[in-house]
Design a protein around this motif. Structure first.
Motif, mmCIF file in Angstrom:
data_model
loop_
_atom_site.group_PDB
_atom_site.id
_atom_site.type_symbol
_atom_site.label_atom_id
_atom_site.label_comp_id
_atom_site.label_asym_id
_atom_site.label_seq_id
_atom_site.Cartn_x
_atom_site.Cartn_y
_atom_site.Cartn_z
ATOM 1 N N VAL A 248 0.853 -1.187 0.000
ATOM 2 C CA VAL A 248 0.000 0.000 0.000
ATOM 3 C C VAL A 248 0.891 1.239 0.000
ATOM 4 O O VAL A 248 2.027 1.214 0.465
ATOM 5 C CB VAL A 248 -0.937 0.025 1.231
ATOM 6 N N TYR A 250 1.169 5.438 1.026
ATOM 7 C CA TYR A 250 0.590 6.417 1.925
ATOM 8 C C TYR A 250 -0.436 7.281 1.187
ATOM 9 O O TYR A 250 -1.445 7.676 1.757
ATOM 10 C CB TYR A 250 1.695 7.299 2.520
ATOM 11 N N ASP A 252 -2.581 6.578 -1.111
ATOM 12 C CA ASP A 252 -3.898 5.972 -1.291
ATOM 13 C C ASP A 252 -4.566 5.581 0.022
ATOM 14 O O ASP A 252 -5.774 5.320 0.047
ATOM 15 C CB ASP A 252 -3.786 4.721 -2.176
ATOM 16 N N ASN A 253 -3.799 5.502 1.107
ATOM 17 C CA ASN A 253 -4.357 4.950 2.340
ATOM 18 C C ASN A 253 -4.344 5.908 3.526
ATOM 19 O O ASN A 253 -5.114 5.724 4.469
ATOM 20 C CB ASN A 253 -3.572 3.700 2.731
ATOM 21 N N LEU A 254 -3.460 6.905 3.490
ATOM 22 C CA LEU A 254 -3.321 7.783 4.641
ATOM 23 C C LEU A 254 -3.329 9.244 4.229
ATOM 24 O O LEU A 254 -2.962 9.592 3.109
ATOM 25 C CB LEU A 254 -2.012 7.500 5.383
ATOM 26 N N PHE A 347 -6.858 7.718 8.442
ATOM 27 C CA PHE A 347 -6.898 6.495 7.626
ATOM 28 C C PHE A 347 -8.053 6.594 6.638
ATOM 29 O O PHE A 347 -9.194 6.849 7.018
ATOM 30 C CB PHE A 347 -7.055 5.274 8.523
ATOM 31 N N ASN A 349 -9.122 4.143 4.719
ATOM 32 C CA ASN A 349 -9.915 2.914 4.637
ATOM 33 C C ASN A 349 -9.866 2.233 6.003
ATOM 34 O O ASN A 349 -9.175 2.675 6.913
ATOM 35 C CB ASN A 349 -9.412 1.989 3.531
ATOM 36 N N GLN A 350 -10.608 1.152 6.161
ATOM 37 C CA GLN A 350 -10.752 0.502 7.466
ATOM 38 C C GLN A 350 -9.915 -0.766 7.604
ATOM 39 O O GLN A 350 -10.195 -1.613 8.437
ATOM 40 C CB GLN A 350 -12.235 0.164 7.693
ATOM 41 N N THR A 351 -8.880 -0.941 6.799
ATOM 42 C CA THR A 351 -8.102 -2.186 6.840
ATOM 43 C C THR A 351 -6.990 -2.150 7.887
ATOM 44 O O THR A 351 -6.273 -3.125 8.051
ATOM 45 C CB THR A 351 -7.468 -2.468 5.462
ATOM 46 N N TYR A 352 -6.858 -1.024 8.611
ATOM 47 C CA TYR A 352 -5.770 -0.892 9.576
ATOM 48 C C TYR A 352 -6.245 -1.148 11.000
ATOM 49 O O TYR A 352 -7.248 -0.583 11.441
ATOM 50 C CB TYR A 352 -5.161 0.516 9.528
ATOM 51 N N LYS A 390 5.869 3.499 0.048
ATOM 52 C CA LYS A 390 5.039 2.294 0.001
ATOM 53 C C LYS A 390 5.494 1.301 1.069
ATOM 54 O O LYS A 390 6.686 1.191 1.350
ATOM 55 C CB LYS A 390 5.102 1.650 -1.387
ATOM 56 N N LEU A 393 1.519 -4.673 3.929
ATOM 57 C CA LEU A 393 0.391 -4.724 4.866
ATOM 58 C C LEU A 393 -0.197 -6.131 4.915
ATOM 59 O O LEU A 393 -0.666 -6.655 3.914
ATOM 60 C CB LEU A 393 -0.689 -3.728 4.446
#
Length: 444
Positions: A248, A250, A252-254, A347, A349-352, A390, A393
């Motif tokens: 992942v 940063y 796209d995710n954070l 965040f 998304n909720q994958t963390y 990157k 995860l």
């Protein structure tokens, strides 16, 4: 003030009648210690261009801290150059006292693997001449005592440019108990020091184990029981990772929200806490230094309000003492508002798992900072560059399991750190009692 029987009042306070008060100069004149000396001043003082990778240790004030002489991270000069210097040749057993810039740090030179070590003009050595009158351990502990340190700071002027030269050092007062009592006092304090050192070494060991565990678990090189069965590894743009893990970015995710630069005129004695850079430390928020904003600012700046389990990051001076300043907000930290150059990680998304994300970010952002932080005096994190980074995860359940392992390790280290502080406090109390003669030890 009533003076107890068997005691007398002196410039160092009330002490036992059989203790002697004298100056450093009197110790020299009576041939109890050698004349204190520091390193060479002026043109013959070694310069930066003279430093070599191995040779005679060249000791500056910053080489002495926490009672330790750091011979691993000091500068070195060639023996041929050192032999031609005029003074500052320190030997094993010498007591060292920093007297310029940083004033009052003390240590004893232990075993050395060179004929001597060379001092700069920032450090003075004190050498025992008559071991039937004084011990180097007692000198060290007396120099560390609260009373002596207070006098030393007054003599040196204090501040960042504090300094006390050899001539002025000779005027400093010294207390001289009978030799047997000196030895008893020194032994008691030395025993506590040995315990402090043992705990400190254990903490270092546990931290190193944790770092190794993080390296293995956060990169997937080691899998916990129940994870990874039937999966192999795959080669990716960031190296080899488990086949069931994803890469992942940063970007796209954070996202990172930075605070505002509130003015001191807006500060209040009470209200909502303002989270500044100095409040962020590794793993937790420290409120020793605290500022408040009006309570209604929490409503005015909702996007800057910290919630429980938020991950906070110092964007300026992000690494202190080798640790990244990244923390998880606890219930006791809220409500609080972000100040400028403190970031709140959002965040997308909720994958963390939040705890896992903390450990993941503390490892990979630290690496990123060390590789690409901008600035030298006050390095800061460029969030634009960070978004290009990157990381690997694992699935959510594996994140949770890894986070629990690392959380347990942190809890063990925190327990040891509290134990260390307890023993340091105990030592300070013992010094106050023993070095003033308030408590007397039995001795032969």
């Amino acid at each position: 003030m009533d003076i107890p029987h068997g005691y007398k009042k002196t410039e160092l306070g009330v002490i036992p009648e059989d203790w002697v008060i004298c100056s450093i100069n009197q110790l020299v004149d009576n041939n109890i210690i050698e004349k204190p000396l520091d390193g060479n001043h002026g043109n013959i003082h070694p310069k930066g261009k003279d430093y070599v990778s191995y040779g005679i240790p060249f000791i500056m004030a910053n080489s002495i801290h926490d009672g330790i002489l750091d011979l691993n991270n000091c500068h070195f000069i060639k023996k041929e150059q050192a032999d031609n210097l005029q003074k500052g040749f320190s030997l094993a057993g010498d007591v060292l006292l920093t007297h310029k810039g940083t004033v009052g740090n003390v240590t004893i030179v232990g075993k050395i693997f060179t004929p001597y070590i060379m001092l700069t003009p920032q450090v003075t050595y004190y050498r025992v001449k008559d071991s039937n009158k004084i011990t180097n351990l007692f000198i060290r502990y007396f120099f560390e005592s609260r009373k002596f340190q207070t006098i030393l700071q007054n003599f040196s002027g204090g501040g960042t440019r504090s300094y006390i030269g050899i001539t002025k050092q000779k005027e400093l007062p010294f207390v001289l108990p009978p030799l047997a009592e000196q030895k008893a006092i020194a032994q008691s304090l030395s025993d506590v020091d040995a315990l402090i050192t043992a705990i400190d070494q254990l903490i270092t060991k546990k931290r190193n184990i944790k770092q190794g565990t993080m390296q293995q678990l956060l990169t997937g090189k080691k899998r916990l029981p129940g994870f990874g069965e039937g999966y192999s590894y795959k080669q990716t743009e960031i190296g080899e990772i488990p086949e069931d893990w994803n890469i992942v970015s940063y970007r796209d995710n954070l996202s990172i929200i930075s605070g505002l630069g509130f003015k001191k005129a807006e500060y209040k004695n009470h209200g909502v806490k303002l989270l500044r850079i100095d409040n962020v430390s590794y793993g937790s928020i420290k409120w020793e230094s605290i500022a408040h904003l009006p309570q209604d600012y929490a409503e005015k700046h909702k996007d800057l309000v910290i919630e429980e389990n938020d991950i906070l990051l110092a964007l300026n001076r992000p690494i202190t003492n080798g640790k990244l300043k990244i923390a998880i907000a606890k219930n006791t930290d809220i409500p609080a508002i972000l100040y400028q150059r403190v970031g709140k990680i959002i965040f997308l998304n909720q994958t963390y798992n939040k705890k896992y994300a903390f450990y993941l970010l503390s490892k990979f952002i630290k690496k990123f900072v060390e590789e690409s932080a901008v600035g030298t005096d006050q390095p800061f994190i460029s969030t634009t560059n960070l978004k290009k980074y990157k990381i690997p995860l694992p699935p959510p359940e594996e994140q949770k399991a890894i986070a629990q392992i690392l959380t347990d390790m942190d809890a063990e280290i925190e327990g040891l750190e509290k134990k260390l502080e307890k023993h340091k406090t105990l030592k300070q109390g013992m010094m106050q009692e023993l070095l003033t003669g308030k408590t007397r030890l039995k001795y032969n």
